[in-house]
Design a protein around this motif. Structure first.
Motif, PDB file in Angstrom:
ATOM      1  N   MET A 125       0.685  -1.028   0.140  1.00 45.56           N
ATOM      2  CA  MET A 125      -0.003  -0.027  -0.072  1.00 45.56           C
ATOM      3  C   MET A 125       0.969   1.369  -0.101  1.00 45.56           C
ATOM      4  O   MET A 125       0.371   2.311  -0.627  1.00 45.56           O
ATOM      5  N   LEU A 181       0.060   4.606  -2.180  1.00 44.24           N
ATOM      6  CA  LEU A 181      -0.144   6.002  -1.590  1.00 44.24           C
ATOM      7  C   LEU A 181       0.765   7.092  -2.161  1.00 44.24           C
ATOM      8  O   LEU A 181       0.393   8.116  -2.186  1.00 44.24           O
ATOM      9  N   PHE A 235      -7.192   4.766   1.355  1.00 43.20           N
ATOM     10  CA  PHE A 235      -6.232   3.722   1.674  1.00 43.20           C
ATOM     11  C   PHE A 235      -6.665   2.906   2.975  1.00 43.20           C
ATOM     12  O   PHE A 235      -6.100   2.001   3.235  1.00 43.20           O
ATOM     13  N   CYS A 286      -6.251  -0.682   3.113  1.00 43.59           N
ATOM     14  CA  CYS A 286      -5.197  -1.419   4.191  1.00 43.59           C
ATOM     15  C   CYS A 286      -6.094  -2.587   5.099  1.00 43.59           C
ATOM     16  O   CYS A 286      -5.800  -3.562   5.436  1.00 43.59           O
TER      17      CYS A 286
END
Length: 135
Positions: A78, A82, A100, A104
């Protein structure tokens, strides 16, 4: 024939437990021995034994390993996303957080039981923590 060739053949016994097939079965949350029975009976609870082949599974010592592996994988998957999303598109902070955070959370919930299966299967394949006593 050389001595090395004979020792290699002698070292390969029918009792060997191949690691990669066991890890794949563990990721599928299946018994590392037969690949058919379920390893988990709830989200993270490991069955005491396989319903299909009778393999004992209560020897496992997964502890915090699956959680550490999940954090490691989710972070490494991730974080670059990001960074790219922030640098390329500059979305609103709340939008970026929502996307996000959900990503996650979803990825963590997906990976955690599968990585627990992998850790238990690895212990089985390497005969760790009492797994060497039974077939």
């Amino acid at each position: 024939m050389s001595d090395k060739g004979m020792t290699d053949q002698a070292a390969a016994t029918p009792d060997d437990r191949p690691t990669w097939p066991a890890l794949i079965n563990g990721f599928r949350r299946r018994c590392p021995n037969c690949g058919k029975g379920k390893m988990l009976h709830s989200y993270l609870k490991v069955n005491d034994h396989c319903a299909e082949c009778g393999q004992e599974l209560f020897h496992h010592r997964a502890d915090d390993g699956p959680a550490y592996l999940t954090i490691l994988l989710v972070g490494h998957l991730m974080a670059p996303g990001l960074h790219v999303a922030y640098v390329q598109y500059r979305p609103e902070p709340l939008t970026l957080f929502a996307i996000f955070a959900l990503g996650c959370l979803s990825l963590s919930l997906y990976l955690l039981p599968r990585l627990k299966g992998v850790v238990v299967a690895y212990q089985w394949a390497r005969r760790m923590h009492g797994f060497g006593k039974s077939g």
